[in-house]
Write an enzyme that holds these catalytic residues in place. Sequence first.
Site, PDB file in Angstrom:
ATOM      1  N   LYS A  53      13.430   4.789  -3.818  1.00 38.86           N
ATOM      2  CA  LYS A  53      12.512   3.811  -3.224  1.00 38.86           C
ATOM      3  C   LYS A  53      12.417   2.588  -4.138  1.00 38.86           C
ATOM      4  O   LYS A  53      12.461   1.451  -3.673  1.00 38.86           O
ATOM      5  CB  LYS A  53      11.128   4.445  -3.023  1.00 38.86           C
ATOM      6  CG  LYS A  53      11.116   5.449  -1.869  1.00 38.86           C
ATOM      7  CD  LYS A  53       9.886   6.341  -1.837  1.00 38.86           C
ATOM      8  CE  LYS A  53      10.069   7.408  -0.759  1.00 38.86           C
ATOM      9  NZ  LYS A  53       9.016   8.419  -0.735  1.00 38.86           N
ATOM     10  N   GLN A  97       3.382  10.031  -3.413  1.00 42.50           N
ATOM     11  CA  GLN A  97       4.509  10.920  -3.118  1.00 42.50           C
ATOM     12  C   GLN A  97       4.002  12.358  -2.914  1.00 42.50           C
ATOM     13  O   GLN A  97       3.309  12.898  -3.775  1.00 42.50           O
ATOM     14  CB  GLN A  97       5.533  10.855  -4.269  1.00 42.50           C
ATOM     15  CG  GLN A  97       6.812  11.618  -4.013  1.00 42.50           C
ATOM     16  CD  GLN A  97       7.636  11.054  -2.854  1.00 42.50           C
ATOM     17  OE1 GLN A  97       7.809   9.844  -2.729  1.00 42.50           O
ATOM     18  NE2 GLN A  97       8.133  11.936  -2.007  1.00 42.50           N
ATOM     19  N   ASP A 120       3.011   4.455   4.256  1.00 39.62           N
ATOM     20  CA  ASP A 120       3.564   5.703   4.794  1.00 39.62           C
ATOM     21  C   ASP A 120       3.056   5.955   6.220  1.00 39.62           C
ATOM     22  O   ASP A 120       3.613   6.785   6.942  1.00 39.62           O
ATOM     23  CB  ASP A 120       3.136   6.893   3.910  1.00 39.62           C
ATOM     24  CG  ASP A 120       4.270   7.378   3.010  1.00 39.62           C
ATOM     25  OD1 ASP A 120       5.432   7.071   3.311  1.00 39.62           O
ATOM     26  OD2 ASP A 120       3.971   8.069   2.020  1.00 39.62           O
TER      27      ASP A 120
END
Length: 285
Positions: A53, A97, A120
């Site tokens: 990422k 995460q 997200d």
Amino acid sequence: MAAELIDGKEIARKKQAHIGSEVQKLKAEGITPGLAVILAGNNQASRTYVKNKQKTCDKLGMNSMLIELPESVTEQELIRKINELNESEDIHGILVQLPLPSHINEKAIIEIISPDKDVDGFHPINIGRMMTAQDAFIPCTPAGIVEMLNSIGADISGKHVVVIGRSNIVGKPAGQLFLNEDATVTYCHSKTADLKEYTKRADILVAAAGKTKLITKDHVKNGAIVIDVGMNRNEEGKLCGDVDFEAVKHKAGFITPVPGGVGPMTITMLMHNTLKAAKLSISKI
Ligand code: NAP
């Protein structure tokens, strides 16, 4: 006849090129999109995802910030960190995460992230907005799937879409997006009796179960579009999906490979969401 391959890598490359040029325009206005990633604990797979990422952020001219926290981090410490990032003017997107260490309540943590920085798309506000077909941050993997289908000119309206998997990050939002696009949607999961009865009636089949070779050619209708989300390891340790690719490619109309299918789209849609968050921040000034 063999299915046409949906080349996720190439679709992602084109989309990233577009995002990169949008980033340059924003930079000219004095705003550099910034993504903060919180990594708690020592999960090796998570570490690799986070590195990718960051690399993609760099490539597209965005800023990225990695916040590494020990496995022993408390919920309060994590909340404090997220609140700092919520307030930061340089950070437009926040990603925690998953999975988090087992003593942390993931759902509670996700709710701390500002919905305007929730790249997200896991915050209940964004999920609610998506369900009511309002503008929202859409979870990256489902958004990537729809993007791929658009790029091959697939007509979703009126089609029967069967989604295998009902997780909050892939299956459920994928089905909802297809419903928003006027498809008829069937969800299957581990308790579904006779999976094949459903899958063989699918015009578009999305496999997101995490089970190697779950989908054989007997599960697939002639000419169907088959999207393989699975990221599994086979007996030789090689990355593979949920679909028996070699067998199904002779029956499907279109098929995504693993690797090189949905994976590159997921990270691309994260970049898309970070850019969107940066643009949103301007409209709030
Ligand atoms: P998950 O949370 O484990 O959910 C798996 C879902 O599949 C569950 O709903 C489960 O049913 C269902 N399922 C399991 N075995 C099944 C079976 N035999 N028949 C029918 N349904 C079955 O996984 P996830 O996070 O959604 O991820 C799914 C897969 O996609 C994994 O391989 C993951 O690594 C991969 N993935 C890939 C990307 C990418 O970018 N390519 C991104 C995210 C995830 P129950 O609900 O009844 O348990």
